[in-house]
Scaffold this motif. Structure first.
Motif, PDB file in Angstrom:
ATOM      1  N   LEU A   1       0.864  -1.182   0.000  1.00  0.00           N
ATOM      2  CA  LEU A   1       0.000   0.000   0.000  1.00  0.00           C
ATOM      3  C   LEU A   1       0.896   1.226   0.000  1.00  0.00           C
ATOM      4  CD1 LEU A   1      -2.767   1.407   0.188  1.00  0.00           C
ATOM      5  CD2 LEU A   1      -2.551   1.285   2.687  1.00  0.00           C
ATOM      6  N   VAL A   2       0.856   1.992  -1.095  1.00  0.00           N
ATOM      7  CA  VAL A   2       1.651   3.211  -1.218  1.00  0.00           C
ATOM      8  C   VAL A   2       0.718   4.399  -1.034  1.00  0.00           C
ATOM      9  CG1 VAL A   2       3.237   4.525  -2.658  1.00  0.00           C
ATOM     10  CG2 VAL A   2       3.182   2.032  -2.836  1.00  0.00           C
ATOM     11  N   ALA A   3       0.935   5.176   0.015  1.00  0.00           N
ATOM     12  CA  ALA A   3       0.124   6.364   0.284  1.00  0.00           C
ATOM     13  C   ALA A   3       0.932   7.604  -0.091  1.00  0.00           C
ATOM     14  CB  ALA A   3      -0.276   6.420   1.754  1.00  0.00           C
ATOM     15  N   ILE A   4       0.384   8.414  -0.983  1.00  0.00           N
ATOM     16  CA  ILE A   4       1.098   9.597  -1.467  1.00  0.00           C
ATOM     17  C   ILE A   4       0.446  10.845  -0.873  1.00  0.00           C
ATOM     18  CG2 ILE A   4       1.935  10.854  -3.470  1.00  0.00           C
ATOM     19  CD1 ILE A   4       0.544   7.391  -4.042  1.00  0.00           C
ATOM     20  N   CYS A   5       1.266  11.682  -0.259  1.00  0.00           N
ATOM     21  CA  CYS A   5       0.776  12.883   0.423  1.00  0.00           C
ATOM     22  C   CYS A   5       1.623  14.072  -0.009  1.00  0.00           C
ATOM     23  CB  CYS A   5       0.874  12.725   1.942  1.00  0.00           C
ATOM     24  SG  CYS A   5       0.311  11.109   2.557  1.00  0.00           S
TER      25      CYS A   5
ATOM     26  N   LEU B   1       5.928  11.444   1.084  1.00  0.00           N
ATOM     27  CA  LEU B   1       5.604  12.857   1.282  1.00  0.00           C
ATOM     28  C   LEU B   1       6.337  13.671   0.228  1.00  0.00           C
ATOM     29  CD1 LEU B   1       4.431  15.299   2.673  1.00  0.00           C
ATOM     30  CD2 LEU B   1       6.197  15.115   4.438  1.00  0.00           C
ATOM     31  N   ALA B   2       5.590  14.163  -0.756  1.00  0.00           N
ATOM     32  CA  ALA B   2       6.153  14.986  -1.823  1.00  0.00           C
ATOM     33  C   ALA B   2       6.044  16.447  -1.420  1.00  0.00           C
ATOM     34  CB  ALA B   2       5.411  14.729  -3.136  1.00  0.00           C
ATOM     35  N   GLY B   3       7.132  16.998  -0.902  1.00  0.00           N
ATOM     36  CA  GLY B   3       7.148  18.384  -0.460  1.00  0.00           C
ATOM     37  C   GLY B   3       7.332  19.355  -1.622  1.00  0.00           C
ATOM     38  N   PRO B   4       7.442  20.635  -1.331  1.00  0.00           N
ATOM     39  CA  PRO B   4       7.588  21.644  -2.391  1.00  0.00           C
ATOM     40  C   PRO B   4       8.890  21.450  -3.178  1.00  0.00           C
ATOM     41  CG  PRO B   4       7.048  22.654  -0.268  1.00  0.00           C
ATOM     42  CD  PRO B   4       7.421  21.240   0.007  1.00  0.00           C
ATOM     43  N   VAL B   5       8.789  21.579  -4.484  1.00  0.00           N
ATOM     44  CA  VAL B   5       9.995  21.458  -5.311  1.00  0.00           C
ATOM     45  C   VAL B   5      10.882  22.688  -5.166  1.00  0.00           C
ATOM     46  CG1 VAL B   5       8.942  19.893  -6.983  1.00  0.00           C
ATOM     47  CG2 VAL B   5       8.747  22.380  -7.319  1.00  0.00           C
ATOM     48  N   THR B   6      10.328  23.748  -4.588  1.00  0.00           N
ATOM     49  CA  THR B   6      11.105  24.976  -4.383  1.00  0.00           C
ATOM     50  C   THR B   6      11.866  24.962  -3.064  1.00  0.00           C
ATOM     51  OG1 THR B   6       9.112  26.007  -3.441  1.00  0.00           O
ATOM     52  CG2 THR B   6       9.545  26.378  -5.793  1.00  0.00           C
ATOM     53  N   ALA B   7      11.644  23.951  -2.253  1.00  0.00           N
ATOM     54  CA  ALA B   7      12.318  23.859  -0.954  1.00  0.00           C
ATOM     55  C   ALA B   7      13.714  23.264  -1.139  1.00  0.00           C
ATOM     56  CB  ALA B   7      11.490  22.988  -0.012  1.00  0.00           C
ATOM     57  N   PRO B   8      14.558  23.347  -0.107  1.00  0.00           N
ATOM     58  CA  PRO B   8      15.882  22.706  -0.187  1.00  0.00           C
ATOM     59  C   PRO B   8      15.763  21.211  -0.457  1.00  0.00           C
ATOM     60  CG  PRO B   8      15.768  24.199   1.692  1.00  0.00           C
ATOM     61  CD  PRO B   8      14.378  24.112   1.145  1.00  0.00           C
TER      62      PRO B   8
ATOM     63  N   THR C   1       8.450   5.369   5.543  1.00  0.00           N
ATOM     64  CA  THR C   1       8.074   6.742   5.193  1.00  0.00           C
ATOM     65  C   THR C   1       9.248   7.409   4.500  1.00  0.00           C
ATOM     66  OG1 THR C   1       6.603   6.881   7.125  1.00  0.00           O
ATOM     67  CG2 THR C   1       7.244   8.955   6.069  1.00  0.00           C
ATOM     68  N   ILE C   2       8.993   7.981   3.329  1.00  0.00           N
ATOM     69  CA  ILE C   2      10.031   8.694   2.584  1.00  0.00           C
ATOM     70  C   ILE C   2       9.569  10.128   2.366  1.00  0.00           C
ATOM     71  CG2 ILE C   2      11.434   8.771   0.493  1.00  0.00           C
ATOM     72  CD1 ILE C   2      10.961   5.806   0.132  1.00  0.00           C
ATOM     73  N   ARG C   3      10.369  11.063   2.871  1.00  0.00           N
ATOM     74  CA  ARG C   3      10.064  12.483   2.719  1.00  0.00           C
ATOM     75  C   ARG C   3      10.997  13.086   1.673  1.00  0.00           C
ATOM     76  NH1 ARG C   3       8.956  11.253   8.029  1.00  0.00           N
ATOM     77  NH2 ARG C   3       7.056  12.209   8.875  1.00  0.00           N
ATOM     78  N   ALA C   4      10.418  13.853   0.760  1.00  0.00           N
ATOM     79  CA  ALA C   4      11.223  14.447  -0.307  1.00  0.00           C
ATOM     80  C   ALA C   4      10.831  15.903  -0.504  1.00  0.00           C
ATOM     81  CB  ALA C   4      11.028  13.683  -1.620  1.00  0.00           C
ATOM     82  N   ALA C   5      11.796  16.696  -0.929  1.00  0.00           N
ATOM     83  CA  ALA C   5      11.561  18.105  -1.264  1.00  0.00           C
ATOM     84  C   ALA C   5      12.617  18.513  -2.280  1.00  0.00           C
ATOM     85  CB  ALA C   5      11.633  18.981  -0.017  1.00  0.00           C
ATOM     86  N   GLY C   6      12.396  19.643  -2.947  1.00  0.00           N
ATOM     87  CA  GLY C   6      13.359  20.107  -3.944  1.00  0.00           C
ATOM     88  C   GLY C   6      13.568  19.071  -5.031  1.00  0.00           C
ATOM     89  N   ASN C   7      14.816  18.832  -5.392  1.00  0.00           N
ATOM     90  CA  ASN C   7      15.133  17.831  -6.414  1.00  0.00           C
ATOM     91  C   ASN C   7      14.844  16.403  -5.958  1.00  0.00           C
ATOM     92  OD1 ASN C   7      16.039  19.728  -8.298  1.00  0.00           O
ATOM     93  ND2 ASN C   7      18.097  19.779  -7.393  1.00  0.00           N
ATOM     94  N   GLY C   8      14.680  16.234  -4.646  1.00  0.00           N
ATOM     95  CA  GLY C   8      14.378  14.901  -4.126  1.00  0.00           C
ATOM     96  C   GLY C   8      13.018  14.379  -4.570  1.00  0.00           C
ATOM     97  N   VAL C   9      12.075  15.282  -4.894  1.00  0.00           N
ATOM     98  CA  VAL C   9      10.736  14.863  -5.309  1.00  0.00           C
ATOM     99  C   VAL C   9      10.811  14.023  -6.587  1.00  0.00           C
ATOM    100  CG1 VAL C   9       8.458  15.666  -6.065  1.00  0.00           C
ATOM    101  CG2 VAL C   9       9.641  16.836  -4.186  1.00  0.00           C
TER     102      VAL C   9
END
Length: 340
Positions: free
Chosen positions: A48-52, A80-87, A114-122
């Protein structure tokens, strides 16, 4: 039981390197297998992959998964797909959700990554999650956010998903996006899509069908000309009203005169539905102050007492559990979207 294993099975999050998630989990389950005091066993019947796209969404997903795994054991992966503009960020953590097995002795546990990503990490999220899926088991993607806002991630994850769950009730301006939802579903004919907004209509659809069980009422189906839906201003109430009207139109195979009216009832969904022909009215209503709904028929030479049914649970855990038990494609949902 080692402190590391106890922390894991108690639900505490442990930070791990994204590349070492599998190794860390294997070590923990090995500790459980070798422990003389830890009555713990691992269970997994799917992915089960939950995308937030917010911390609040990720917390909600974790709460739902904690409850859901008691009936549907799985490997849960929360993205957790955070803002692409964040670090730039790409970080992982692991935990377990444990439930007492029958008899109250052994704990049955399911892992959550749980995998959290932001910036290029997304952009790396899909690549990070794909190796973590248990092979030879079904994969379910639950979009706990609007998938139309994450097209690249959506396309990559949908390619490996057996079923895709989402909830248009919580989308901003969702009614205007229904044509795009239908187009997306049709681009993936081999995938099974489920809108939890549609699942919430199940009781009302069943009660509507029950109204026409008697032979004298069934003859009125071809004469139904209009539907009036009075709803509260709870989240997604107007959207579900349109879906209900679309479902009715698709079932009858013709256009109806549709009237939607909102009343100031916070947190409320449907309040009253009236189906009318020239000679009869069929009414469904929510009973004030109760978790029940009733149906009545108004037709010449027919006197029928109201029939009452209790509401089904409509929290995310109950809805997802209901859909995980189902296997059929929601083709009527697609027809309802066409009608809408």
């Amino acid at each position: 039981m080692s402190a590391k294993l106890e922390s894991f099975t108690s639900g505490a999050e442990t930070a791990v390197d994204v590349a070492r998630v599998e190794r860390q989990l294997a070590e923990l389950w090995q500790l459980a297998a070798e422990s003389e005091t830890a009555a713990v066993t691992r269970a997994c019947m799917g992915n089960l992959v939950a995308i937030c796209d917010s911390e609040a969404g990720a917390e909600h997903a974790t709460d739902v998964i904690r409850e859901l795994t008691s009936r549907h054991p799985c490997r849960a992966i929360v993205l957790l797909a955070g803002p692409v503009t964040a670090p730039d960020e790409l970080a992982a953590s692991i935990t377990a959700h444990c439930h007492l097995a029958g008899g109250g002795g052994k704990q049955v546990c399911c892992e959550q990554i749980t995998i959290r990503a932001a910036g290029n990490g997304v952009a790396q999220l899909a690549g990070a999650v794909l190796p973590l899926l248990e092979s030879d088991l079904p994969t379910f993607c639950w979009w706990n956010c609007e998938f139309l806002a994450h097209r690249d991630l959506f396309e990559r994850l949908t390619g490996v998903a057996d079923r895709v769950f989402f909830d248009t009730s919580v989308w901003p301006n969702a009614e205007a996006k229904l044509p795009e939802v239908l187009a997306t579903i049709r681009r993936h004919p081999r995938r099974n899509f489920c809108d939890l907004s549609w699942t919430r209509l199940g009781l009302w659809q069943a009660m509507t069908a029950d109204l026409f069980d008697p032979t004298e009422c069934r003859s009125q189906l071809a004469a139904i000309k209009s539907v009036e839906i009075i709803h509260g201003n709870g989240g997604g109430a107007k959207l579900r009203s349109r879906l209900y009207a679309g479902w009715l139109t698709a079932q009858l195979g013709r256009r109806l005169r549709v009237t939607l009216r909102e009343e100031a009832e916070p947190q409320a969904g449907f309040l009253r539905i009236t189906l009318a022909s020239d000679t009869a009215k069929f009414i469904l209503r929510k009973n004030h102050g109760e978790q029940t709904a009733s149906t009545t028929t108004h037709m010449a030479a027919m006197c029928e007492l109201p029939r009452t049914r209790a509401f089904w649970p409509t929290d995310d855990s109950a809805l997802l559990s209901q859909e995980l038990d189902a296997v059929q494609r929601r083709s009527m949902y697609e027809r309802a979207l066409e009608a809408v």
